[in-house]
Design a protein around this motif. Structure first.
Motif, PDB file in Angstrom:
ATOM      1  N   GLY A   1      23.929  31.268  32.398  1.00  0.00           N
ATOM      2  CA  GLY A   1      24.931  30.776  31.713  1.00  0.00           C
ATOM      3  C   GLY A   1      26.244  31.145  32.333  1.00  0.00           C
ATOM      4  N   PHE A   2      26.518  32.470  31.798  1.00  0.00           N
ATOM      5  CA  PHE A   2      27.782  33.035  32.074  1.00  0.00           C
ATOM      6  C   PHE A   2      28.296  32.946  33.563  1.00  0.00           C
ATOM      7  N   ALA A   3      27.207  33.500  34.444  1.00  0.00           N
ATOM      8  CA  ALA A   3      27.611  33.473  35.878  1.00  0.00           C
ATOM      9  C   ALA A   3      27.952  32.146  36.300  1.00  0.00           C
ATOM     10  N   ALA A   4      27.180  30.852  35.739  1.00  0.00           N
ATOM     11  CA  ALA A   4      27.689  29.497  36.232  1.00  0.00           C
ATOM     12  C   ALA A   4      28.865  29.375  35.682  1.00  0.00           C
ATOM     13  N   LEU A   5      29.302  29.794  34.502  1.00  0.00           N
ATOM     14  CA  LEU A   5      30.685  29.353  33.906  1.00  0.00           C
ATOM     15  C   LEU A   5      31.770  29.963  34.700  1.00  0.00           C
ATOM     16  N   TRP A   6      31.526  31.400  35.065  1.00  0.00           N
ATOM     17  CA  TRP A   6      32.323  32.171  35.865  1.00  0.00           C
ATOM     18  C   TRP A   6      32.691  31.490  37.205  1.00  0.00           C
ATOM     19  N   VAL A   7      31.666  30.918  37.929  1.00  0.00           N
ATOM     20  CA  VAL A   7      31.788  30.211  39.081  1.00  0.00           C
ATOM     21  C   VAL A   7      32.578  29.008  38.768  1.00  0.00           C
ATOM     22  N   SER A   8      32.214  28.256  37.941  1.00  0.00           N
ATOM     23  CA  SER A   8      32.740  27.051  37.628  1.00  0.00           C
ATOM     24  C   SER A   8      34.262  27.116  37.420  1.00  0.00           C
ATOM     25  N   PHE A   9      34.679  28.211  36.504  1.00  0.00           N
ATOM     26  CA  PHE A   9      36.099  28.268  36.054  1.00  0.00           C
ATOM     27  C   PHE A   9      36.926  28.594  37.427  1.00  0.00           C
ATOM     28  N   LEU A  10      36.337  29.697  37.935  1.00  0.00           N
ATOM     29  CA  LEU A  10      37.171  30.528  39.021  1.00  0.00           C
ATOM     30  C   LEU A  10      37.602  29.622  40.369  1.00  0.00           C
ATOM     31  N   ARG A  11      36.230  28.816  40.440  1.00  0.00           N
ATOM     32  CA  ARG A  11      36.508  27.834  41.559  1.00  0.00           C
ATOM     33  C   ARG A  11      37.323  26.358  41.009  1.00  0.00           C
ATOM     34  N   GLY A  12      37.468  26.228  39.994  1.00  0.00           N
ATOM     35  CA  GLY A  12      37.929  25.175  39.562  1.00  0.00           C
ATOM     36  C   GLY A  12      39.383  25.128  39.295  1.00  0.00           C
ATOM     37  N   VAL A  13      39.930  26.222  38.759  1.00  0.00           N
ATOM     38  CA  VAL A  13      41.287  26.589  38.643  1.00  0.00           C
ATOM     39  C   VAL A  13      42.079  27.174  39.851  1.00  0.00           C
ATOM     40  N   PRO A  14      43.069  26.442  40.255  1.00  0.00           N
ATOM     41  CA  PRO A  14      43.508  27.056  41.386  1.00  0.00           C
ATOM     42  C   PRO A  14      43.965  28.507  41.281  1.00  0.00           C
ATOM     43  N   LEU A  15      44.028  29.384  42.280  1.00  0.00           N
ATOM     44  CA  LEU A  15      44.262  30.794  42.355  1.00  0.00           C
ATOM     45  C   LEU A  15      45.686  30.802  41.855  1.00  0.00           C
ATOM     46  N   LEU A  16      46.501  29.925  42.122  1.00  0.00           N
ATOM     47  CA  LEU A  16      47.999  30.298  41.682  1.00  0.00           C
ATOM     48  C   LEU A  16      48.035  29.997  40.334  1.00  0.00           C
ATOM     49  N   VAL A  17      47.492  29.034  39.741  1.00  0.00           N
ATOM     50  CA  VAL A  17      47.280  29.084  38.202  1.00  0.00           C
ATOM     51  C   VAL A  17      46.771  30.117  37.670  1.00  0.00           C
ATOM     52  N   GLN A  18      45.718  30.799  38.142  1.00  0.00           N
ATOM     53  CA  GLN A  18      45.211  31.944  37.379  1.00  0.00           C
ATOM     54  C   GLN A  18      46.043  32.951  37.772  1.00  0.00           C
ATOM     55  N   LEU A  19      46.783  33.396  38.561  1.00  0.00           N
ATOM     56  CA  LEU A  19      47.923  34.234  38.926  1.00  0.00           C
ATOM     57  C   LEU A  19      49.053  34.094  37.736  1.00  0.00           C
ATOM     58  N   LEU A  20      49.507  32.793  37.459  1.00  0.00           N
ATOM     59  CA  LEU A  20      50.490  32.701  36.443  1.00  0.00           C
ATOM     60  C   LEU A  20      49.725  32.865  35.267  1.00  0.00           C
TER      61      LEU A  20
END
Ligand SMILES: Nc1ncnc2c1ncn2[C@@H]1O[C@H](COP(=O)(O)OP(=O)(O)OP(=O)(O)O)[C@@H](O)[C@H]1O
Ligand SMILES: Nc1ncnc2c1ncn2[C@@H]1O[C@H](COP(=O)(O)OP(=O)(O)OP(=O)(O)O)[C@@H](O)[C@H]1O
Ligand SMILES: [Mg+2]
Ligand SMILES: [Mg+2]
Lengths: 220, 246, 257, 215, 257
Positions: free
Chosen positions: D52-71
């Motif tokens: 479940g953790f891994a699925a969430l990890w992938v879903s969050f990190l692919r879902g949110v644009p890298l730009l937003v992650q950096l911000l």
């Protein structure tokens, strides 16, 4: 956080979403088709064609979409190629995505055990039939996650279309940010939209995955 | 109190978008331009070392609010809406709308010739609003918004646009550099507007804003401001000595 | 002209520096069963794969019904894919590793070639496939994918797949390795019937009892060479070659239970 | 129209900025590969929570644009008291984001391996760690190398986004040049060349590795 | 306590609705060779895979040296992975499909377990692997990857890989299916020696001759049931069960050449 902004800019943002989804859908489908064609040409084509394709793949894959699109749209007229923003954007996406898809398909074909191809050859099956009936279905098992990955990446590359004034989501978000200085809210809207879009794509991907791996026994 | 903090630290963290010639630009990797010259003086007056950071425009104001920098010194046009959200310093340059066209285009001689034509502008800017108002006055202009001014210039060169509207100093510098491609359309139109610097809108920032304003006023008086304007724009314009409220 | 179904003459095959076939020659009579026997690694599978040109031989000739396979002329250029395909349609093969298509059920595995190569309508192909699977005792496993079949069941699907195509020449690479004695007997019966119906068969096998029962001709290979060949009786009873004799001895020692 | 002199000048300026692009992407890739392997293992593990953790990890990190992650990493984390230097924020964010994509590529490749591969290792009592590093990953990496190199090349290009935390890498530098010379075509073309050189190295490395690993 | 090396009692195994094992019980004596025979699809491989818990059985118990494998208690929770691993270290297995690791050479395939599981230093593992491969006649193919080995060579690598680990209990799933008669004889010799050295062996085989020679105990399965078991002599000579008799008859008919 100023929620009234969303009321004010909502319709504009929604229109932007629409354009983004349209561009992504058309771009991805065309890029995937071109990518498959390229992968096949590299696999079966004569040697000089293979070199050409290799060069195409490395050059397109090696340079940023921003640069390609800028050259296509703003540099194109200098050499007599004048496209409107949307067609230029779709063409750009198609070209940009094709080498990635080509490599993913190549990866997938690598994973097909030769014995299965030989079994088809041995009964005199034609290569296109082997491709459609044996290689693609088996290749998809390993390639589908990578295909979905890249389709998701393409959703984000569409933001670059904003530099050539395609009114997609980033274009509208920038407008909202520039006019109101509400960059945080605009960015939040962008993130939410993407999460929703990507979630839909991943879900579809997982469903497809279950289909293409139906024949395998699960071991958990 | 931000001024005290800054003085204690001995340095100021400053964010600007280093591709807005002639205000902020990178020349072979070194930062230079109007803003830098001005702020070097301000920093001297304050007795602190300035640390200039290149930050894309979209990240500047969020970064300011997050406290990553003390000030945003990218030139920002003062508008009433923006005044509600941020503290502005005294104006540091003229931001009135100007126009450029392709040098080879003889059909356009004056702003009125643009009726019904395609004009590009950086989207969401104060200049865009004024262009809109002007278009309504002369009976319609096809306005195309771009992410940055650079793209609008590129599209003008590519022939999709008849003119580009922008802030006068910026356009003047463009023409100076690429006179082979671009030519000004005189005269400028629209109400006078001004560029200034931005701070957070809280009580702690007030002291720093005041100190910076003091320094700008001093430069008005001793002619340093004028000298810097002449160095970059070729001429000096008068600037108000208090923050305009509209 | 040549009355052989397959005429192999002086075939060489190299894998890099390793020579897997050394001037191998053999005539395979039509409508008969030829068994290839020999120690592991002697080149039996390689020879079989050269016959339908899955492996390109490096020298010599292989002719199917008088027609050279794989090359335009001996030592010449590769033949066009279309002609090679046409030749392969007349040749069936059962692989040592089965090579079933994992994404198709047992029935689909058998029907696929009928539809795509023989051009039969789907419904007819499906019913023929079902029929072929019934014959090898897999009526209740037709809807299973290969991953859900036992080793012997997979091997029977592979046999059904090849036989359903009704080739004139059939190449079997150890078709009974995963089968129990009862099934071996049945496969033997099927082969005899096919031979009677006019199919030519080449069978690689390690089961000497099987070879003795089914073969009209037996060929013994060792270290890439064709050592000797003859009728089953000649090979198994009056073996004169010392290598063949020692090879067979170990079998005779053990075969009685 | 096109000025070769400007282009050459831009090229040399950008070559200097390329060290940041290189540094950020090389470190990001290294981090992404390691975390990607771990996430992939978690995603395929028998443990529900890990999955479940891994699925969430992938879903969050692919879902949110890298730009937003950096911000988020640079401008929002300080709000909750995590304040890291720009360079660290950039590398970590990039690596973490890449891990999501890399883990998916490997997951696909591993799904395509015959189950007997892992069974043979399990049957002799090999530890999961060894099964992963010795049996599954080597084959998955070989099989999916073209797709993996794709991802790494994308990562190099995505490193341009780290400019939002104030790192002056190639893309940002080219925009700066375009803004001051008003010759964007030359500047962007030069930037394209720099990326091409870096990515050609990666691609060539991938091809050599592919040929080496092919058995 | 229990003197059996493996004690299987009332084991059920379902694949979805299909029941592959039906209340199977069998005692496997230590330091002896037990052969499992039976028609294709009767559940032999499945039973073997349940013994080292590669397949989780659904009911019943399997005890290795008295210790329950797979579950904490009969019908209880799964046992911790660490303990399962510890038990598996004492069990070796040769798979029906070999399951060699394709990215490693023959030698590396054998050495891998010695290094990772037994913790031997690389050099020693390599030399032991070379030794094991020499014993199965593959001295000249040690550097080949599986794709470059013949069927029989692959099978011998699989055997060497399992034997090199020196397990106390060895599970062989048709270890001679791809081997020629000479090699079958050699494998038989190796097994007899291993049994003498104290290894317990369970061997699934279709070769009755082989079973008759090597087995101390023979068990006959059919349709997921354990039909009968006994000494080799009891099973092969005095078979009383009608199903076993008809199974064996087809073999006796053919085994003489
Ligand atoms: N994963 C699975 N899903 C469904 N059915 C299966 C699965 N694995 C095996 N079976 C079925 O279980 C039965 C027993 O299979 P098993 O492999 O144990 O047979 P076997 O005795 O080893 O046969 P063979 O001698 O042919 O190898 C077979 O009928 C097979 O179709
Ligand atoms: N692709 C390859 N590369 C290198 N050597 C190979 C290759 N394929 C086969 N060989 C070698 O060629 C020899 C003959 O192999 P082949 O598969 O024809 O043997 P075989 O007679 O079928 O043996 P078996 O009875 O064990 O299946 C073997 O020694 C094998 O190692
Ligand atoms: Mg063989
Ligand atoms: Mg079995």
């Amino acid at each position: 956080m100023d929620l009234s902004l969303f009321a004010q800019y909502g319709p504009l943002l929604l229109k932007g979403f629409g354009v983004t989804i349209f561009c992504w859908l058309v771009g991805t489908i065309c890029a995937m088709a071109l990518g498959l064609a390229i992968a096949l040409a590299e696999r079966y084509g004569p040697r000089p064609l293979r070199w050409l394709i290799r060069a195409y793949i490395e050059i397109i894959r090696g340079t940023p979409f921003l640069v390609q699109l800028f050259l296509l749209y703003y540099g194109g007229p200098l050499v007599g190629l004048r496209l409107d923003a949307l067609p230029a954007g779709l063409l750009g996406l198609t070209i940009y995505g094709s080498p990635y898809f080509a490599e993913i398909f190549r990866s997938g074909f690598n994973a097909v055990p030769v014995g299965q191809i030989e079994a088809a050859r041995a009964i005199g099956m034609a290569e296109p039939t082997i491709l459609a009936r044996i290689m693609l279905p088996v290749a998809l098992v390993s390639a589908l996650p990578a295909l979905v990955n890249f389709a998701i990446i393409l959703t984000k590359e569409t933001v670059i279309l904003s530099i050539i004034t395609v009114p997609e989501i980033m274009y509208q978000v920038n407008r909202m940010g520039a006019e109101t200085f509400a960059f945080v809210e605009a960015t939040l809207a962008l993130a939410l939209f993407y999460w929703a879009l990507v979630e839909v794509i991943s879900r579809l991907g997982r469903r497809l995955e279950r289909r293409v791996t139906r024949f395998m026994i699960e071991r958990v | 109190d931000q001024l005290a903090d800054v003085k204690a630290a001995g340095k100021l963290e400053l964010a600007t978008d280093m591709h807005y010639a002639p205000f902020d630009m990178l020349n072979n990797g070194t930062y230079e331009g109007v803003t830098k010259d001005l702020f070097d003086e301000v920093a001297k007056d304050l007795g602190v070392t300035p640390n200039y950071m290149d930050v894309p425009w979209t990240a500047e104001l969020p970064g300011l609010e997050a406290g990553k920098f003390d000030m945003v010194i990218a030139p920002v046009t003062i508008t009433p809406e923006r005044l509600q959200r941020y503290t502005f310093t005294l104006p540091i340059a003229d931001a009135t709308v100007g126009l450029v066209k392709a040098a080879s285009n003889d059909a356009i001689q004056k702003p009125e010739d643009l009726a019904g034509k395609n004009v590009g502008v950086q989207q969401g800017t104060a200049q865009e609003k004024q262009l809109q108002a002007y278009g309504d006055k002369i009976g319609g202009i096809e306005i195309k918004g771009y992410g940055t001014a650079d793209e609008a210039y590129a599209d003008l060169a590519a022939g999709r646009l008849d003119a580009v509207a922008g802030s006068s100093p910026n356009l003047a510098y463009l023409v100076k550099n690429r006179g082979d491609v671009f030519a000004p359309v005189q005269p400028a139109f629209g109400a006078p507007t001004y560029f200034a610097w931005v701070l957070r809108k809280d009580d702690a920032s007030k002291s720093l804003a005041d100190a910076v304003n003091q320094s700008i006023l001093k430069m008005h008086e001793d002619g340093r401001l004028k000298a810097i304007q002449e160095k970059w724009f070729g001429a000096a314009t008068d600037l108000p000595t208090e923050v305009p409220q509209n | 002209m040549d009355a052989s179904a397959v005429e192999i003459s002086n075939v060489d095959k190299f894998f890099g520096p390793f020579q897997a076939l050394k001037k191998v020659s053999l005539s395979i009579p039509p409508e008969k069963v030829t068994c290839l026997i020999g120690p592991s690694g002697s080149g039996k599978s390689t020879l079989l794969r050269c016959i339908n040109f899955l492996e390109a031989y490096d020298a010599g000739e292989i002719r199917i019904d008088g027609e050279l396979i794989g090359y335009e002329s001996p030592g010449g250029r590769r033949m066009p894919a279309r002609r090679l395909r046409a030749m392969r349609r007349r040749i069936g093969m059962v692989f040592q590793q089965f090579n079933l298509w994992p994404h198709m059920t047992a029935q689909e595995n058998v029907a696929e070639g009928l539809i795509r190569v023989r051009g039969l309508p789907r419904a007819e192909a499906a019913s023929r496939a079902a029929e072929a699977l019934r014959k090898v005792g897999l009526a209740d496993k037709m809807a299973n994918h290969p991953a859900r079949l036992s080793g012997g069941q997979q091997q029977r699907v592979a046999i059904a797949r090849a036989i359903a195509m009704e080739p004139k020449l059939m190449l079997f690479d150890e078709p009974t390795s995963a089968l129990d004695p009862e099934l071996v007997g049945e496969v033997l019966t099927v082969m005899k019937r096919l031979a009677a119906e006019g199919m030519t068969m080449v069978v690689v096998t390690h089961e000497m009892g099987f070879a003795a029962h089914v073969a009209d001709q037996v060929a013994f290979m060792e270290k890439g060479e064709m050592v000797t060949h003859g009728t089953a009786a000649e090979i198994f009873k009056g073996a004169s070659d010392p290598r063949l004799r020692s090879f067979l001895e170990s079998y005779n020692e053990r075969n009685a239970i | 129209m096109f000025s070769t002199a400007t282009f050459m000048a831009d090229l040399s300026t950008l070559a200097w900025a390329a060290r940041f692009t290189l540094l950020v992407s090389v470190l990001g890739i290294a981090l992404g590969l390691v975390i990607g392997a771990l996430i992939c293992a978690a995603r395929l593990s028998r443990n529900r929570v890990l999955r479940g953790f891994a699925a969430l990890w992938v879903s969050f990190l692919r879902g949110v644009p890298l730009l937003v992650q950096l911000l988020l990493a640079y401008y929002l984390l300080p709000v909750i008291g995590i304040d890291v230097p720009a360079m660290v924020a950039a590398v970590v964010t990039l690596g973490i984001c890449a891990s999501a994509y890399i883990s998916e590529i490997w997951r696909g490749a591993i799904a395509a391996l015959p189950p007997g591969q892992a069974e043979a290792a399990e049957a002799i009592g090999m530890r999961p760690r060894d099964i992963w590093t010795r049996i599954l990953l080597p084959q998955a990496i070989t099989m999916s190398l073209p797709a993996l190199i794709n991802e790494l090349i994308l990562l190099v290009k995505a490193s341009s986004l780290v400019s939002v935390v104030g790192i002056l890498e190639v893309t940002r530098m080219s925009q700066a040049i375009a803004g001051s010379t008003f010759r964007p075509l030359e500047a962007y073309l030069a930037a394209g060349c720099i990326y091409l050189v870096i990515n050609l190295c990666l691609a060539t490395f991938g091809r050599v590795l592919e040929r080496r690993l092919a058995v």
